[in-house]
Design an enzyme around this catalytic site. Structure first.
Site, short mmCIF file in Angstrom:
data_model
loop_
_atom_site.label_atom_id
_atom_site.label_comp_id
_atom_site.label_asym_id
_atom_site.label_seq_id
_atom_site.Cartn_x
_atom_site.Cartn_y
_atom_site.Cartn_z
N ASN A 97 0.82 -1.20 0.00
CA ASN A 97 0.00 0.00 0.00
C ASN A 97 0.86 1.26 0.00
O ASN A 97 1.05 1.89 -1.05
CB ASN A 97 -0.96 -0.02 1.20
CG ASN A 97 -1.95 1.11 1.15
OD1 ASN A 97 -1.91 1.96 0.27
ND2 ASN A 97 -2.87 1.13 2.10
N ASP A 98 1.42 1.59 1.16
CA ASP A 98 2.14 2.86 1.28
C ASP A 98 3.28 2.99 0.27
O ASP A 98 3.56 4.09 -0.20
CB ASP A 98 2.72 2.99 2.70
CG ASP A 98 1.62 3.15 3.74
OD1 ASP A 98 0.55 3.68 3.37
OD2 ASP A 98 1.82 2.76 4.89
N VAL A 99 3.90 1.86 -0.07
CA VAL A 99 5.07 1.94 -0.96
C VAL A 99 4.69 2.24 -2.40
O VAL A 99 5.54 2.38 -3.26
CB VAL A 99 5.90 0.64 -0.92
CG1 VAL A 99 6.45 0.42 0.47
CG2 VAL A 99 5.09 -0.55 -1.37
#
Lengths: 103, 467
Positions: free
Chosen positions: B395-397
């Site tokens: 997700n965040d990456v």
């Protein structure tokens, strides 16, 4: 004037940090997890200290307070040595299997 | 019994073998050989220690028995541990190294004559300093690793524990250790020695509790480094070259890995140590409005159709994939795609797993050939030329906010340029934010198709639809 042996050990230490620095930067990122488990295993060479401590008990009293700490440290370090090398081997084996299949 | 000089030469050889063990890891081809070098180095060190003491009394039997007990436990763990649990395992192992260092130091303090360090109450000054530093670092490694282990295992909440004055307290205790070591050298008092160890245990706990779950890759690397310095401290005490070399190697290895992990998250080492990241999801209020934004969602059939008509697909796996145990289904899907002459590669962000290189191991376990797996900087330019990006469990990456919004907490973090692909398939259970607690803009892009499902189930469904 004689040089203190401590300085020799310090030299070895500093040079080893440099060796470690260059060797570890050359480790491929995909093997960083095995790197951690193998460094774990080799740092357990501290077991040599544990063995010296454990064997220091005289034949009359194998278990004195100092040697008991040594014996416990032997167990702890041995878990690490066997566990660390074997789990590393297990991981590296997985990197091999596929390769054989491919080529 | 062999002479001290000869055993020193052997310890040097074992140190060199350890260097070669790390050197072997520069490529998967040489890595197994490297591991054998490491094992050889360890055997030499242990055997030489036995020979140099030359005490073959009944103690030796006990030493071997204890060695085998520990070995059996270690081997059992090594064969049983699932690859998803590697971070916990490594944290647990670090704690053992730390505790072993503490015990060896205690033993040397109680019986210095056995180590040629003088006699009780009159331990050589240098040795006393070295052993107390070794013990202190070992104790910090031990208790810190225990906390890291509990957090990774989920026994303890991953959210940071902070209280006011925390950093002052840590600073105070840290300085206290140095002051106590100073007095220990003056008085040789056993009580001060015990106090140093106790305070160090406390410092280890206090150091790790404020650090949040997302920063765990840094923490593990950092503790790796500490365990090395502890070993080196003991190495100086015992005047043992193998231990000094190894400690330096492990110490610098852990430090480099911490640096790589910090850089991958665009966080400074200091801010990770001070902790608190991911503590408050204060950006929550913003999200209410964002949820209204339109999201395109699809099913396995759509995904299979898109991929079948693509000529190149990049898979972006994250830790969520491992949690869902979807890696084997994923491999199956990729095999099917490859049969249709679709080029498939994997893109791995350095913090995709819970420890450095974790995702690579998980893919390797699922028999993904390592030459199809690429690191962020090697593959990031390929997204623009690819048809489909398949994001699974990450997700965040992938959040483009890191490149566009300077106010975002993850701004400046290197991310995978997933949005540049012609279409993005995003497998996720809901629109909930990731570890950093922020919304992912990628969800709302026109070329993104959300696949709301469990990663494993969705992948299996896609496999069925590919036939």
């Amino acid at each position: 004037m004689e040089i203190d042996p401590f300085i020799f050990r310090l030299s070895i230490f500093i040079l080893s940090i440099f060796i470690g620095y260059y060797v570890v930067w050359s480790v491929t990122p995909s093997l960083h997890t095995p790197l951690m488990s193998v460094t774990n295993a080799i740092s357990s060479v501290i077991i040599v200290g544990a063995i010296i401590a454990a064997l220091a008990g005289s034949s009359g009293s194998i278990f004195n307070i100092s040697s008991i700490f040594g014996f416990i440290a032997i167990i702890l370090a041995a878990i690490n040595i066997f566990g660390g090398f074997l789990v590393t081997q297990r991981m590296l084996q997985m990197y091999k299997k596929k390769k054989d299949k491919k080529k | 019994m062999i002479s001290a000089n000869l055993s020193a030469v052997f310890y040097l050889i074992s140190g060199i073998l350890f260097i070669l063990a790390l050197r072997g890891l520069s490529s998967p081809d040489t890595s197994r050989q490297g591991n054998y070098f490491g094992i050889a180095g360890m055997i030499i060190a242990v055997v030489v220690t036995f020979l140099s003491i030359g005490n073959f009394s009944s103690s030796l039997v006990y030493v071997i028995v204890f060695l085998l007990i520990g070995g059996a436990v270690g081997a059992f763990i090594a064969f049983r541990i699932p690859m998803t649990a590697m971070p916990e395992l490594v944290a647990g192992f670090h704690s053992l190294v730390g505790l072993a260092a503490v015990f060896v130091a205690i033993s040397a303090f109680l019986n210095p004559a056995a180590f040629n360090l003088g006699i009780v109450g009159k331990i050589k000054l240098a040795s006393l300093i070295e052993m107390s530093i070794g013990a202190a670092v070992g104790a910090i490694t031990f208790s810190g690793s225990i906390i890291a282990f509990l957090k990774l295992r989920g026994i303890m909440s991953g959210s940071p524990i902070t209280f006011s004055g925390q950093h002052m307290l840590n600073l105070f205790l840290g300085l206290g250790i140095f002051v106590l070591i100073f007095y220990l050298c003056k008085t040789q008092s056993a009580n001060i020695f015990w106090t140093v160890i106790l305070i160090s245990f406390l410092v280890g706990v206090l150091l790790i509790i404020p650090i949040g779950g997302a920063d765990m890759p840094v923490v593990i690397s950092m503790l790796n480094s500490y365990s090395g310095w502890a070993a080196a401290g003991i190495g100086f005490t015992l005047e043992n070259t193998a231990l000094i070399i190894t400690g330096a190697l492990v110490g610098s290895s852990g430090a480099i890995l911490s640096y790589i992990m910090c850089k991958a998250m665009n966080r400074s080492f200091v801010s990770v140590i001070l902790g608190g990241f991911g503590a408050d999801n204060s950006s929550e209020d913003k999200k209410g409005s964002k949820d209204q934004k339109p999201v395109k969602s699809g099913n396995a059939e759509d995904a299979a159709f898109l991929m079948k008509n693509a000529s190149s697909v990049i898979i972006v796996p994250g830790y969520g994939m491992a949690v869902a145990q979807a890696q084997h289904a994923l491999r199956e899907m990729v095999d099917k795609l490859k049969k249709n002459d679709i080029k498939v590669t994997y893109a791995i962000h350095p913090v995709a797993g819970r420890m450095p290189g974790h995702m690579n191991v998980l893919l390797a376990e699922a028999n993904v050939p390592y030459d199809e797996v690429f690191e962020l900087e090697d593959i990031n330019n390929d997204f623009a030329n690819s048809d489909v990006a398949f994001v699974i469990g990450a997700n965040d990456v992938t959040n483009p906010v890191a490149k566009t919004d300077p106010k975002s907490p993850i701004f400046g973090m290197p991310v995978l340029d997933v949005e540049k692909c012609k279409s993005v398939l995003f497998v996720k259970r809901s629109l909930s934010p990731g570890y950093a607690g922020i919304d992912n803009e990628l969800f709302y892009k026109d070329n993104t198709l959300m696949l709301f499902a469990d990663a494993k189930k969705m992948t299996e469904d896609i496999v069925k639809n590919l036939d």
